[in-house]
Enzyme design. Structure first.
Site, short mmCIF file in Angstrom:
data_model
loop_
_atom_site.label_atom_id
_atom_site.label_comp_id
_atom_site.label_asym_id
_atom_site.label_seq_id
_atom_site.Cartn_x
_atom_site.Cartn_y
_atom_site.Cartn_z
N GLU A 150 -1.23 -5.36 -1.42
CA GLU A 150 0.00 -3.79 -0.77
C GLU A 150 -1.03 -2.57 -1.11
O GLU A 150 -0.52 -1.96 -2.33
CB GLU A 150 1.59 -3.54 -1.42
CG GLU A 150 2.30 -4.55 0.38
CD GLU A 150 3.37 -4.65 -0.25
OE1 GLU A 150 3.76 -4.18 -0.92
OE2 GLU A 150 4.22 -5.00 1.06
N GLU A 308 3.44 -10.69 6.58
CA GLU A 308 5.44 -10.18 5.30
C GLU A 308 6.19 -10.37 5.96
O GLU A 308 6.05 -9.63 6.79
CB GLU A 308 5.42 -9.98 4.11
CG GLU A 308 4.00 -10.24 2.53
CD GLU A 308 4.03 -9.89 1.67
OE1 GLU A 308 5.80 -8.91 1.49
OE2 GLU A 308 3.47 -9.36 0.99
#
Ligand code: GLA
Ligand code: ZN
Length: 668
Positions: A150, A308
């Site tokens: 991320e 995710e």
């Protein structure tokens, strides 16, 4: 290169066994087998274990994790682990810690905390990636590389300031060009030396936060620089991985509609796209759907990985609601319907300590296999196993495109005037939602995309029109297609300088309108648009038709009776201009009219809770996903004779087709 080839949808997720004694791993693998888990993302936060000191490497734990996965017949998405610094690195090189927007040099702490311009960070991160690649390139468990985690945030340190100046030299060439681009004569800002340029922060051009800048040009370039600086970190790692492993696909996990990074600048460098879906609370299902389609659009429509999602609850919000029974399954099939070729969780086993210990996990602290969440995960695992490979590699045959543009997002939201209340993703989402509710598949594409497959192009709030886009949009209309744009489109050049033309700039010929004035009002004020029975808010362009005909008008004020929506014949097609922020029913009506004209309304467009999405497999198999987002059953009439791949049941055209509450069907 595309996503890894697998015999079924990879199923599993982030797994951190290094936090646990090895006897727990035995339980984990037993439970993974029960849940149909075949893929584990490992090593995301292991740097302080794999390199406990500058010159000490220790891969014993990671070796065991991978060997164990291989022995159990599972595959691994191997992270390079460079998103969270080990303490020794921050101690030895304090400059790897970021300096924030307020100018505070941080000390060691948290994660996603590295300065992207720090040579020490890049050297050590690359060193770790290289060692991992040397060691595991040929490991039988290795399925994909997952660089960092991320990427996001920015650093305002002196190293970043210097890197920014370098980047500016590259982009602008001369100070004259830069001064011109940023319009620096305004407020006496003419730079005479590159060293005079400071990153735009709370200490320099900004007041009351990152959106309020005195010079849009510098702030826009800063956002682009930040995107490129973090991309540089990714590329540094990817390069050393490639040197040792030419074949295994490489990705990094994105965050969907994430403002700070222009993912279109990253896209060419990924082998496949992947992203983490944590939909905002109470968001309609079209929010995650928009993000899925945006992620699919990164690689020209190729499938992406859902890297995710939580099986149950998040932890980082003030209030973290549970996913209700059935919601996880529905969200997972929604991702697959939009092009996901993997369904992975954060996380496989809950941490015992620190800030994510209450984050949802497939396996909770007690290690049980009879919790509701585990059972839902296991049922879904079995269902995906039965589905097999049929969806893998399948593409979305969309004839509607929606243009999404980070430059426009940034420039619009850092603009002083006409209204700070216009939020780019909200405007884009309103049009996306209208098209999806009407049953159209939508490609969410960059300005540079090939638009020849599309009959309808929606380009809302396209504040900055770049390159030859206007010409390509005209070509869409000329061959019979419809192009829609809205208020706050066609306003500025790539440096955010107003165009020396009528609004909407290069889109004006296609739209057949001229706009000299615009009104902005507080959010409590609603303007009526009588022909649509709709209301409009925030910004109201006052439209002078120059060939276009009015479709709807404003109901009140001195511009009552002037057009709020227009339609312009152009070639064999049309250009539609929506001059204001219509409410959702208003946007729905406009978009449905356009889609109906092109015969693009879906067969279940009148069922508000039912989402449809199409995928066409490489062998030509056409799949129609039906997703019922309501907690009640949906009663449909089958539009065609088909087999539901999830139940094996056949439905005949015209016969009743009932979807369970939150139910899913995959019709072939
Ligand atoms: C992100 C991160 C994970 C974890 C989850 C929690 O997606 O990548 O490491 O922190 O959020 O929701
Ligand atoms: Zn920095």
């Amino acid at each position: 290169m595309t996503a890894p080839r697998t015999p079924r949808i990879p199923y599993g997720g982030d797994y951190n066994p290094e936090q646990w004694p090895e006897d727990v791993w035995d339980d984990d693998h037993r439970l993974f087998t029960r849940a149909g888990v075949d893929t584990l993302t490992v090593g995301v936060f292991t740097w302080s274990l794999t390199q406990p000191a500058p010159d000490t490497y220790d891969f014993t734990v990671l070796d065991r994790v991978l060997d164990r996965a291989a022995a159990e017949g599972r595959r691994v998405c191997l992270a390079t682990g460079t998103a969270a610094l080990p303490p020794w690195l921050a101690e030895r090189h304090p400059e790897v810690n970021r300096t924030d927007f307020e100018g505070r040099r941080h000390r060691y702490g948290q994660r996603h905390n590295f300065c992207p311009s720090s040579p020490a960070y890049r050297r050590y991160a690359r060193g770790m990636a290289r060692r991992l690649a040397e060691r595991y390139a040929h490991h039988p468990a290795l399925l994909a590389w997952h660089i960092n985690n991320e990427y996001g945030g920015a650093c305002y340190c002196d190293l970043c300031a210097e890197a920014f100046r370098e980047w500016l030299r590259d982009r602008h060439g001369t100070l004259d060009a830069l001064n011109d681009a940023w319009w620096t004569t305004f407020w006496s800002h003419r730079y005479t030396d590159w060293d005079q340029i400071e990153p735009p922060s709370a200490l320099t051009e900004h007041w009351s936060g990152p959106d309020h800048t005195a010079f849009q040009g510098i702030t826009l370039d800063w956002f682009r620089f930040t995107t490129d600086a973090l991309l540089g970190c990714f590329l540094a790692e990817k390069e050393v991985i490639r040197a040792h492993d030419p074949d295994t696909p490489v990705t990094t996990n994105f965050m969907g509609t994430f403002r700070p990074l222009d993912y279109h600048r990253w896209a060419p460098h990924l082998d496949f796209a992947s992203w983490d879906s944590y939909p905002p609370l109470d968001a309609p299902p079209t929010r995650p759907a928009l993000a899925h389609d945006l992620m699919r659009g990164l690689k020209d429509g190729a499938p992406f990985w859902l890297m995710e999602q939580t099986p149950s609850t998040t932890a980082c919000r003030d209030v973290n609601p549970l996913r209700r029974p059935g919601e996880l399954r529905l969200a997972t099939f929604q991702a697959i319907a939009h092009g996901a070729d993997a369904a992975l969780y954060f996380q496989m086993r809950a941490s015992r300590g620190a800030c994510e210990k209450y984050h949802g996990a497939v396996i909770g602290h007690a290690g049980r296999d009879d919790t509701r969440v585990f059972c839902e995960v296991a049922d879904l695992g079995a269902e995906l196993e039965r589905l097999g490979a049929v969806t893998l590699g399948a593409r979305t045959p969309a004839r509607t495109a929606l243009v999404f543009d980070w430059d426009s997002w940034w420039a619009l939201e850092i603009s002083d005037g006409p209204s700070r209340l216009v939020k780019y993703p909200d405007v884009v989402h309103a049009y996306y939602r209208a098209a999806r509710a009407a049953g159209a598949d939508v490609d969410v594409v960059p300005q540079t995309a090939d638009l020849t497959p599309h009959d309808v192009v929606l380009a809302p709030a396209l504040y900055m029109v770049k390159g030859d886009l206007a010409t390509r949009l005209e070509a869409v209309a000329r061959r019979g297609g419809t192009v829609l744009t809205t208020f706050l489109s066609g306003r500025v050049d790539e440096h955010d300088r107003a165009l020396r033309t009528d609004v909407p700039g290069p889109l004006a010929p296609l739209m057949g309108v001229r706009v000299d004035e615009w009104d902005a009002r507080p959010p409590e004020f609603a303007q009526t648009v009588p022909e649509l029975g709709a209301q409009a808010r925030l910004v109201f362009d006052i439209v002078l038709p120059r060939g276009a005909e009015p479709v709807a008008t404003y109901g009140t004020d001195f511009y009552a009776g002037t057009p709020a929506v227009t339609r312009n014949r152009y070639g064999a097609g049309e250009g539609w201009y929506v001059a204001t922020a219509l409410d959702q029913p208003g946007v729905d009506q406009v978009v449905r009219r356009i889609l109906a004209h092109h015969d693009l309304l879906g067969p279940y467009a009148d069922h508000p809770s039912v989402e449809t999405a199409t995928r066409v497999a490489p062998d030509g198999t056409r799949l129609l996903f039906l997703l019922n987002h309501a907690p009640e059953p949906a009663h449909l009439t089958a539009h065609a004779t088909a087999t539901d791949l999830l139940t094996g049941k056949r439905v005949d055209q015209g016969e009743p087709l009932v979807l369970d509450p939150l139910g899913v069907a995959v019709l072939q």
